[in-house]
Design a protein around this motif. Structure first.
Motif, PDB file in Angstrom:
ATOM      1  N   SER A  96      61.692  37.688  28.473  1.00  0.00           N
ATOM      2  CA  SER A  96      60.575  38.446  29.057  1.00  0.00           C
ATOM      3  C   SER A  96      59.619  37.489  29.773  1.00  0.00           C
ATOM      4  N   SER A  97      59.009  37.963  30.839  1.00  0.00           N
ATOM      5  CA  SER A  97      58.044  37.120  31.573  1.00  0.00           C
ATOM      6  C   SER A  97      56.640  37.188  30.951  1.00  0.00           C
ATOM      7  N   LYS A  98      56.526  37.829  29.795  1.00  0.00           N
ATOM      8  CA  LYS A  98      55.196  38.097  29.245  1.00  0.00           C
ATOM      9  C   LYS A  98      54.379  36.818  28.968  1.00  0.00           C
ATOM     10  N   THR A  99      55.032  35.825  28.365  1.00  0.00           N
ATOM     11  CA  THR A  99      54.284  34.614  28.008  1.00  0.00           C
ATOM     12  C   THR A  99      53.868  33.841  29.260  1.00  0.00           C
ATOM     13  N   LEU A 100      54.810  33.666  30.194  1.00  0.00           N
ATOM     14  CA  LEU A 100      54.458  32.950  31.434  1.00  0.00           C
ATOM     15  C   LEU A 100      53.397  33.714  32.219  1.00  0.00           C
ATOM     16  N   ALA A 101      53.521  35.047  32.228  1.00  0.00           N
ATOM     17  CA  ALA A 101      52.556  35.863  32.977  1.00  0.00           C
ATOM     18  C   ALA A 101      51.161  35.725  32.363  1.00  0.00           C
ATOM     19  N   PHE A 102      51.094  35.585  31.041  1.00  0.00           N
ATOM     20  CA  PHE A 102      49.795  35.402  30.379  1.00  0.00           C
ATOM     21  C   PHE A 102      49.111  34.154  30.955  1.00  0.00           C
ATOM     22  N   GLY A 103      49.867  33.066  31.091  1.00  0.00           N
ATOM     23  CA  GLY A 103      49.298  31.820  31.618  1.00  0.00           C
ATOM     24  C   GLY A 103      48.956  31.929  33.097  1.00  0.00           C
ATOM     25  N   MET A 104      49.899  32.402  33.898  1.00  0.00           N
ATOM     26  CA  MET A 104      49.688  32.425  35.353  1.00  0.00           C
ATOM     27  C   MET A 104      48.589  33.412  35.731  1.00  0.00           C
ATOM     28  N   THR A 105      48.580  34.583  35.102  1.00  0.00           N
ATOM     29  CA  THR A 105      47.551  35.582  35.426  1.00  0.00           C
ATOM     30  C   THR A 105      46.175  35.052  35.030  1.00  0.00           C
ATOM     31  N   LEU A 108      45.057  32.650  37.718  1.00  0.00           N
ATOM     32  CA  LEU A 108      44.699  33.356  38.953  1.00  0.00           C
ATOM     33  C   LEU A 108      43.390  34.130  38.790  1.00  0.00           C
ATOM     34  N   ASP A 109      43.229  34.782  37.637  1.00  0.00           N
ATOM     35  CA  ASP A 109      42.065  35.664  37.437  1.00  0.00           C
ATOM     36  C   ASP A 109      40.771  34.902  37.134  1.00  0.00           C
ATOM     37  N   THR A 110      40.898  33.648  36.737  1.00  0.00           N
ATOM     38  CA  THR A 110      39.670  32.921  36.354  1.00  0.00           C
ATOM     39  C   THR A 110      39.357  31.810  37.357  1.00  0.00           C
ATOM     40  N   SER A 111      39.984  30.627  37.229  1.00  0.00           N
ATOM     41  CA  SER A 111      39.504  29.523  38.070  1.00  0.00           C
ATOM     42  C   SER A 111      39.839  29.716  39.548  1.00  0.00           C
ATOM     43  N   ILE A 112      41.002  30.280  39.863  1.00  0.00           N
ATOM     44  CA  ILE A 112      41.304  30.481  41.292  1.00  0.00           C
ATOM     45  C   ILE A 112      40.431  31.611  41.847  1.00  0.00           C
ATOM     46  N   PHE A 113      40.319  32.699  41.094  1.00  0.00           N
ATOM     47  CA  PHE A 113      39.468  33.816  41.548  1.00  0.00           C
ATOM     48  C   PHE A 113      38.033  33.326  41.807  1.00  0.00           C
ATOM     49  N   ALA A 114      37.496  32.530  40.884  1.00  0.00           N
ATOM     50  CA  ALA A 114      36.093  32.109  40.981  1.00  0.00           C
ATOM     51  C   ALA A 114      35.840  31.196  42.175  1.00  0.00           C
ATOM     52  N   ALA A 115      36.902  30.516  42.656  1.00  0.00           N
ATOM     53  CA  ALA A 115      36.705  29.584  43.783  1.00  0.00           C
ATOM     54  C   ALA A 115      36.577  30.321  45.120  1.00  0.00           C
ATOM     55  N   VAL A 116      37.047  31.553  45.200  1.00  0.00           N
ATOM     56  CA  VAL A 116      37.080  32.267  46.494  1.00  0.00           C
ATOM     57  C   VAL A 116      35.676  32.690  46.979  1.00  0.00           C
ATOM     58  N   PRO A 117      34.842  33.345  46.135  1.00  0.00           N
ATOM     59  CA  PRO A 117      33.560  33.829  46.665  1.00  0.00           C
ATOM     60  C   PRO A 117      32.579  32.723  47.046  1.00  0.00           C
ATOM     61  N   THR A 118      32.896  31.467  46.725  1.00  0.00           N
ATOM     62  CA  THR A 118      32.036  30.367  47.191  1.00  0.00           C
ATOM     63  C   THR A 118      32.029  30.313  48.725  1.00  0.00           C
ATOM     64  N   SER A 184      51.639  38.844  37.198  1.00  0.00           N
ATOM     65  CA  SER A 184      51.075  37.720  37.957  1.00  0.00           C
ATOM     66  C   SER A 184      51.188  37.941  39.459  1.00  0.00           C
ATOM     67  N   ASP A 185      52.216  38.664  39.914  1.00  0.00           N
ATOM     68  CA  ASP A 185      52.301  38.964  41.348  1.00  0.00           C
ATOM     69  C   ASP A 185      51.168  39.892  41.770  1.00  0.00           C
ATOM     70  N   SER A 187      48.209  39.823  40.416  1.00  0.00           N
ATOM     71  CA  SER A 187      47.022  38.967  40.512  1.00  0.00           C
ATOM     72  C   SER A 187      47.074  38.110  41.779  1.00  0.00           C
ATOM     73  N   LEU A 188      48.253  37.658  42.136  1.00  0.00           N
ATOM     74  CA  LEU A 188      48.362  36.850  43.367  1.00  0.00           C
ATOM     75  C   LEU A 188      48.019  37.715  44.589  1.00  0.00           C
ATOM     76  N   PHE A 189      48.486  38.948  44.575  1.00  0.00           N
ATOM     77  CA  PHE A 189      48.152  39.920  45.624  1.00  0.00           C
ATOM     78  C   PHE A 189      46.627  40.080  45.731  1.00  0.00           C
ATOM     79  N   MET A 190      45.974  40.159  44.546  1.00  0.00           N
ATOM     80  CA  MET A 190      44.516  40.302  44.503  1.00  0.00           C
ATOM     81  C   MET A 190      43.826  39.078  45.117  1.00  0.00           C
ATOM     82  N   ILE A 191      44.357  37.879  44.837  1.00  0.00           N
ATOM     83  CA  ILE A 191      43.765  36.650  45.386  1.00  0.00           C
ATOM     84  C   ILE A 191      43.885  36.640  46.913  1.00  0.00           C
ATOM     85  N   THR A 192      45.060  37.025  47.430  1.00  0.00           N
ATOM     86  CA  THR A 192      45.239  37.021  48.891  1.00  0.00           C
ATOM     87  C   THR A 192      44.323  38.073  49.527  1.00  0.00           C
TER      88      THR A 192
END
Ligand SMILES: N[C@@H](CCC(=O)N[C@@H](CS)C(=O)NCC(=O)O)C(=O)O
Length: 323
Positions: A96-105, A108-118, A184-185, A187-192
């Motif tokens: 299952s991708s559940k464990t990897l998705a926990f890390g990647m999401t 994406l949702d925290t440090s990468i997301f927070a860098a965008v509105p700067t 995670s895809d 979340s990546l969609f959300m980042i783009t």
């Protein structure tokens, strides 16, 4: 198509990237839903009877159950509507991708997301909104000149993160190497989506063509325009729906073994995010499981409402304990 009788209602504004992630998931799972458009910042008095004072966007209401934070929203949608799954098996191992998705999401949702509105163009965003977001981040009073002066340096940091994120992306593949997109895809969609909105489509295309290619594949599967075909209802209608669709909370275990002795069902507790926007939600504890806390609140306009939060990145504290 949903077999659930209770209405699924997304409280959102279309500029919210986290709300766009949930719209994409609702569309991907071919669910029907209603939309309540809320303002882009507080105060939102008509949302209070549903959210126990949680101030962020989006929240998802299903009858008199309200799910706060995309982590709780996604866990609930995945459990009620498991197909198509947001955790498809990894192609190479079948796991299952559940464990990897926990890390990647989470990344994406925290440090990468927070860098965008700067990188927002500070000359076009209303000052009240900039002040509201600075307050939410705990940055104190918004200082436009200082924020503007820092932008080029913070853009370097954003690009450092995006360069690393995209280094292993492959054209035509999903981020965790699954046959179908994982959480995670989305979340990546959300980042783009967020990069296109905050900087520009042209900038994303020039610097990160792999993100654009991924985004375009996600659009085909999630049809963002489908939201325009869903009924728009008022905030008052949403309160009335909670009142007529009364049900007990939908969590099977009430108190997980590790929560015994820490909190009691029925006591007043606060639930506070550990990341940004540390406003506590308050209510009577209805359930505390391994990754879910449920508060009961009550209002004349709604009857009992059960407000669900994830436990990851939130802390539950009894109100009487002076903490
Ligand atoms: N951890 C939350 C983050 C949600 C979040 O930060 N949402 C932003 C909008 S995209 C927000 O609430 N902004 C302030 C507001 O809407 O008042 C989640 O996963 O839902």
């Amino acid at each position: 198509m949903t077999t659930e009788q209770n209405d699924i209602i997304l409280h959102w504004y279309p500029q919210s990237p986290f709300a766009q992630k949930i719209v994409a998931i609702l569309n991907y799972k071919k669910l029907d839903y209603k939309l309540v458009q809320i303002s882009m910042m507080e105060p939102r008095p008509l949302r209070r009877p549903l959210d126990a004072n949680y101030p962020k966007t989006p929240i998802l209401q299903i009858g008199n159950q309200v799910f706060c934070d995309t982590k709780a929203i996604i866990a609930e949608l995945e459990s009620r509507y498991p197909e198509p799954s947001l955790y498809p098996p990894l192609k190479h191992s079948g796991q299952s991708s559940k464990t990897l998705a926990f890390g990647m999401t989470n990344l994406l949702d925290t440090s990468i997301f927070a860098a965008v509105p700067t990188q927002f163009n500070l000359d076009v965003i209303p000052l009240a909104l900039l002040e509201d977001r600075a307050k939410m981040k705990g940055n104190g009073k918004f200082d436009k000149a200082k924020t503007k002066a820092l932008q080029p340096y913070l853009k370097l940091e954003l690009q450092a993160q995006l360069d690393r994120l995209t280094a292993g992306l492959v054209r035509g593949q999903w981020i965790l190497d699954t046959e179908t997109p994982s959480d995670s895809d989305f979340s990546l969609f959300m980042i783009t989506f967020f990069l296109n909105m905050v900087i520009s489509d042209a900038w994303t295309k020039e610097h990160y063509p792999l993100l654009v290619e991924h985004f375009e594949r996600m659009v085909v599967l999630t049809l963002p325009d489908r939201a325009d075909t869903m009924p728009q209802i008022s905030a008052e209608d949403a309160l009335q729906i909670a009142k007529v669709q009364q049900a007990p909370h939908s969590v099977s275990t009430t108190l997980s073994p590790s929560a015994q002795g820490i909190a009691r069902i029925g006591q007043k507790v606060s639930v506070t995010p550990l990341d940004l926007g540390k406003t506590p939600a308050v209510g009577e504890l209805a359930a505390l499981t391994s990754d879910r806390v449920v508060l009961r609140i009550n209002d004349d306009r709604t009857g009992d409402v059960y407000v669900h939060f994830p436990l990851t990145a939130y802390v539950v504290v009894p109100i009487t304990s002076h903490l």
